[in-house]
Design a protein around this motif. Structure first.
Motif, short mmCIF file in Angstrom:
data_model
loop_
_atom_site.label_atom_id
_atom_site.label_comp_id
_atom_site.label_asym_id
_atom_site.label_seq_id
_atom_site.Cartn_x
_atom_site.Cartn_y
_atom_site.Cartn_z
N VAL A 441 44.61 27.43 51.01
CA VAL A 441 43.19 27.79 50.97
C VAL A 441 42.54 27.47 52.31
N TRP A 442 42.81 26.29 52.80
CA TRP A 442 42.22 25.81 54.07
C TRP A 442 42.65 26.69 55.24
N GLU A 443 43.94 26.99 55.30
CA GLU A 443 44.46 27.77 56.42
C GLU A 443 44.00 29.23 56.35
N GLY A 444 43.74 29.74 55.13
CA GLY A 444 43.30 31.12 54.99
C GLY A 444 41.90 31.35 55.52
N GLY A 445 41.04 30.33 55.45
CA GLY A 445 39.71 30.41 56.02
C GLY A 445 38.68 31.08 55.12
N LYS A 446 37.43 31.03 55.58
CA LYS A 446 36.30 31.52 54.80
C LYS A 446 36.36 33.03 54.54
N LYS A 447 36.75 33.80 55.55
CA LYS A 447 36.76 35.25 55.39
C LYS A 447 37.70 35.66 54.26
N ASN A 448 38.83 35.03 54.19
CA ASN A 448 39.79 35.32 53.13
C ASN A 448 39.20 34.98 51.76
N LEU A 449 38.49 33.86 51.68
CA LEU A 449 37.89 33.46 50.42
C LEU A 449 36.75 34.39 50.03
N GLU A 450 36.00 34.88 51.00
CA GLU A 450 34.93 35.84 50.71
C GLU A 450 35.50 37.13 50.13
N LYS A 451 36.62 37.57 50.68
CA LYS A 451 37.25 38.80 50.18
C LYS A 451 37.74 38.61 48.74
N LYS A 452 38.37 37.48 48.48
CA LYS A 452 38.82 37.20 47.12
C LYS A 452 37.63 37.07 46.17
N GLY A 453 36.54 36.50 46.67
CA GLY A 453 35.35 36.36 45.86
C GLY A 453 34.78 37.71 45.43
N GLY A 454 34.91 38.71 46.28
CA GLY A 454 34.45 40.05 45.93
C GLY A 454 35.22 40.62 44.76
N PHE A 455 36.55 40.44 44.77
CA PHE A 455 37.36 40.91 43.65
C PHE A 455 37.09 40.09 42.39
N ALA A 456 36.83 38.79 42.57
CA ALA A 456 36.50 37.94 41.42
C ALA A 456 35.21 38.41 40.76
N ARG A 457 34.22 38.73 41.57
CA ARG A 457 32.94 39.22 41.05
C ARG A 457 33.14 40.53 40.29
N GLU A 458 33.95 41.44 40.84
CA GLU A 458 34.20 42.72 40.18
C GLU A 458 34.83 42.51 38.80
N ARG A 459 35.81 41.61 38.72
CA ARG A 459 36.44 41.34 37.42
C ARG A 459 35.46 40.62 36.49
N GLY A 460 34.65 39.74 37.04
CA GLY A 460 33.67 39.04 36.22
C GLY A 460 32.70 39.99 35.56
N LEU A 461 32.21 40.99 36.31
CA LEU A 461 31.29 41.96 35.74
C LEU A 461 31.96 42.83 34.69
N LYS A 462 33.23 43.09 34.87
CA LYS A 462 33.95 43.93 33.92
C LYS A 462 34.26 43.19 32.62
N MET A 463 34.55 41.88 32.71
CA MET A 463 35.11 41.18 31.56
C MET A 463 34.32 39.99 31.04
N PHE A 464 33.54 39.31 31.88
CA PHE A 464 33.06 37.99 31.50
C PHE A 464 31.55 37.84 31.41
N THR A 465 30.81 38.93 31.29
CA THR A 465 29.36 38.79 31.15
C THR A 465 29.01 38.51 29.69
N ALA A 466 27.89 37.82 29.50
CA ALA A 466 27.41 37.56 28.14
C ALA A 466 27.11 38.87 27.44
N THR A 467 26.58 39.85 28.17
CA THR A 467 26.26 41.15 27.58
C THR A 467 27.49 41.81 26.99
N LYS A 468 28.60 41.78 27.73
CA LYS A 468 29.86 42.34 27.25
C LYS A 468 30.35 41.61 26.01
N MET A 469 30.33 40.28 26.06
CA MET A 469 30.82 39.48 24.94
C MET A 469 29.99 39.73 23.68
N VAL A 470 28.67 39.69 23.82
CA VAL A 470 27.79 39.85 22.66
C VAL A 470 27.95 41.24 22.05
#
Length: 504
Positions: A441-470
Motif C-alpha cells: 500500500v505504502w509503495e503504491g502511493g496515493k494515486k494508486n489508492l485514489e484509482k482503487k477508491g474510484g472502483f470501490a465507490r462504483e461497487r458501493g453504489l451498485k451494491m451497498f446503499t441503504a436504498t438498494k438494501m431497503v
C-alpha cells in the motif's frame, strides 16, 4: 437517481470501449486497459448482459444478491400500493450512536420501511422505559432483556400474539435470533430472518484466533470443542422452522444452502447497505477533519493515511495490527515518518496504539457524521478483524466514501466486498502477511489508492446503499406477505422481476 443512472451508463460505455480496444489493440495497450480496471469492467459487462437479458426472474430462486437488481419505486408507489403490517424482532434497539452492526442494520432498514408507509411493530429491549417515536406508523413493544442481554422470547411472543389478534401481521422479520423459532407448531410461511453471523462461521474465527494467540497467554486460548460443533448441528435443526432466510453475504448464502441444507427458494441474499447520503466523497470535509487534528495539507499530502474504526478489542484484530505497525516502524524509519494512522473507536487497545508515537492518533468513538469526515480524510481503510461472522458495515461505509479497503482474507469480504484487487487488498491474518500488504500500500502511493477508491465507490453504489438494501427487503416482504398459500399466490407479481418494467 437520474444522475446515478447517467454515471452508470457512462461507466458501462467506458468499459465497452476498453473491451473493444483490448480485442483490436497491441499487447501493450491490452496490458494498459487491464491496469486501469479491465478486470472490473469485464465483470460489469458480463453482469449487465445478464441483467439486460429481459427474461423474467423468479426472485425466490434468484441465486445472487438482490442488491444488484433495480426495483422501480415508481412502479410500486401508486394509490393502490400494498402497505404491510410488519412485525420486527431485534435483540436491542440502538440508543444514540451506540450500536453494533445488527442494531445499525435494524435502525436503517426499519426507519426506511416506515417512511415508505408500512405499519411497523418493533419487539425489542431498551435500557429506557420507552422509545419515543415521531412516526405514527412506528410502534415499539419494549420488554426487559434476560440476563445475557437477549430478548425475552416468552414476553415478546405474548406481545406479538396480542397485537396480531387486533389485525394479523402480513410479514414477520427477525434480526438473527431476535425471534427464535424452535417448534414446528410455530412455523409460519411469512417469516423471514436475516443472519448477521452463524455458528458455522464462528469455527473459522476460533481457528484464526488460536493461530494468532500469544503462546504465553494461556488464558485467552480458544478451544474448538464438541460444543461448538453441536451448536452448528443445533442451528441446522432449528433454522428449518424459519420460512425464509436472508443471507447478508454471498458466503453465508452458500453455507445456508449447502451446509445447513435449506432449500434454495428459501434462501435470499440481500447484502447490508449504509446511508449513501451520509457516506459519500467530500474532499473539503476530509481536509477540515485533518486540520482539526493538527495535520496541515503539506503533511497530509506527503503521507499515506491509514484509517481503522470500531471496537479496539482482540477479536477485531488489533493485537495483529499493533504488532505489524510496531515492527514496520522499527525496521523502516521512512515508513514511520510518512505513514499516519487514524483510529476511530475505543477499547483496551487504544492506549497500546498510543505507544507507537505521534503518527498514530486514537480519536475515540465518532458519531456517523464524524465518521463520514473520517473516511474522507484517509487514503485507505484497514479492517484487520479476526471475526469471520456476517458482513461488517464499516468497509461498506468506506467504499461509499470512495476509499479502498484492506481487509482480512475472510470469505464474506472476498466474496461480497473486495471481489478483485481493483478496489482494495486482502491479507491472511498473520503479522508477516499484514506487513507485506502494508508495504505494498505504502509503495503504491496515493494515486494508486485514489484509482482503487474510484472502483470501490462504483461497487458501493451498485451494491451497498441503504436504498438498494431497503428496496430489496421491501420486495421480499411484499412477495411473502400473508400466512397461507392463497394470500401468497396473490403476491405472485411481486415475486417476479421484470427487467423491462422495473428499469422504466
Amino acid at each position: 437517481m437520474a444522475k446515478h443512472q447517467t454515471t452508470s451508463f457512462n461507466f458501462r460505455s467506458s468499459c465497452s470501449i476498453l473491451v473493444f480496444l483490448s480485442i483490436f489493440s497491441s499487447i501493450p495497450l491490452l496490458y494498459w486497459s487491464y491496469s486501469i480496471g479491465y478486470g472490473y469492467c469485464h465483470d460489469q459487462v458480463e453482469n449487465n448482459k445478464e441483467m439486460l437479458s429481459m427474461e423474467p426472474i423468479k426472485l425466490l430462486k434468484f441465486p445472487k444478491a438482490w442488491n444488484q437488481l433495480v426495483f422501480s419505486s415508481k412502479q410500486r408507489r401508486t394509490p393502490q400500493t400494498k402497505l404491510l403490517k410488519i412485525g420486527l424482532f431485534v435483540r436491542k434497539w440502538p440508543e444514540k450512536n451506540q450500536a453494533g452492526g445488527m442494531e445499525r442494520h435494524a435502525l436503517t432498514l426499519y426507519l426506511a420501511l416506515a417512511k415508505r408507509g408500512h405499519d411497523l411493530h418493533i419487539f425489542t429491549t431498551s435500557s429506557s422505559a420507552s422509545i419515543p417515536s415521531t412516526m405514527s406508523n412506528l410502534h415499539f413493544h419494549i420488554s426487559r432483556p434476560i440476563g445475557s442481554g437477549y430478548l425475552n422470547q416468552v414476553v415478546a411472543w405474548k406481545q406479538f400474539l396480542e397485537e396480531n389478534a387486533t389485525k394479523a401481521f402480513d410479514v414477520i422479520h427477525s434480526e438473527s435470533v431476535g425471534l427464535r423459532l424452535t417448534k414446528s407448531s410455530t412455523y409460519l410461511n411469512n417469516v423471514a430472518v436475516s443472519w448477521h453471523g452463524i455458528a458455522y462461521e464462528t469455527i473459522h474465527s476460533d481457528i484464526i484466533q488460536e493461530l494468532v494467540r500469544n503462546p504465553l497467554d494461556s488464558s485467552s486460548q480458544q478451544v474448538i470443542s464438541d460444543g461448538k460443533m453441536m451448536k452448528v448441528v443445533e442451528e441446522v435443526k432449528f433454522f428449518q422452522y424459519y420460512a425464509h432466510h436472508v443471507a447478508t453475504s454471498d458466503h453465508v448464502g452458500d453455507v445456508l444452502k449447502r451446509i445447513y441444507m435449506i432449500p434454495e427458494e428459501r434462501v435470499h441474499i440481500i447484502l447490508n447497505g449504509v446511508d449513501e447520503e451520509i457516506f459519500k466523497p467530500d474532499v473539503s470535509k476530509g481536509n477540515d477533519f485533518l486540520l482539526k487534528l493538527g495535520l496541515n495539507q503539506d503533511r497530509s499530502r506527503s503521507s499515506i493515511i491509514l484509517g481503522l474504526s470500531g471496537r479496539l478489542v482482540k477479536d477485531k484484530g488489533h493485537p495483529l495490527m499493533f504488532e505489524a505497525l510496531q515492527q514496520l516502524f522499527l525496521e523502516n524509519s521512512t515508513f514511520k515518518e510518512t505513514v499516519i494512522v487514524l483510529i476511530a473507536g475505543n477499547g483496551p487497545w487504544g492506549d497500546r496504539y498510543k505507544e507507537l508515537g505521534p503518527n498514530v492518533m486514537v480519536l475515540g468513538p465518532l458519531e456517523r457524521a464524524q465518521l463520514a469526515e473520517f473516511y474522507n480524510a484517509i487514503d485507505i481503510f484497514v479492517h484487520p478483524t479476526l471475526r469471520a461472522q456476517g458482513l461488517d458495515q464499516v468497509p461498506l461505509e468506506a467504499f461509499l466514501t470512495g476509499k479502498p479497503v484492506m481487509a482480512t482474507k475472510l470469505a464474506s469480504f472476498t466474496g461480497s466486498i473486495i471481489v478483485n484487487e481493483d478496489m482494495g487488498y486482502t491479507f491472511s491474518p498473520t503479522v508477516s502477511e499484514l506487513k507485506r500488504v502494508l508495504y505494498e500500500v505504502w509503495e503504491g502511493g496515493k494515486k494508486n489508492l485514489e484509482k482503487k477508491g474510484g472502483f470501490a465507490r462504483e461497487r458501493g453504489l451498485k451494491m451497498f446503499t441503504a436504498t438498494k438494501m431497503v428496496a430489496a427487503y421491501e420486495r421480499l416482504f411484499l412477495c411473502i406477505s400473508g400466512n397461507n398459500e392463497e394470500k401468497q399466490q396473490k403476491n405472485e407479481d411481486y415475486c417476479v422481476y421484470q427487467p423491462h418494467q422495473e428499469m422504466d
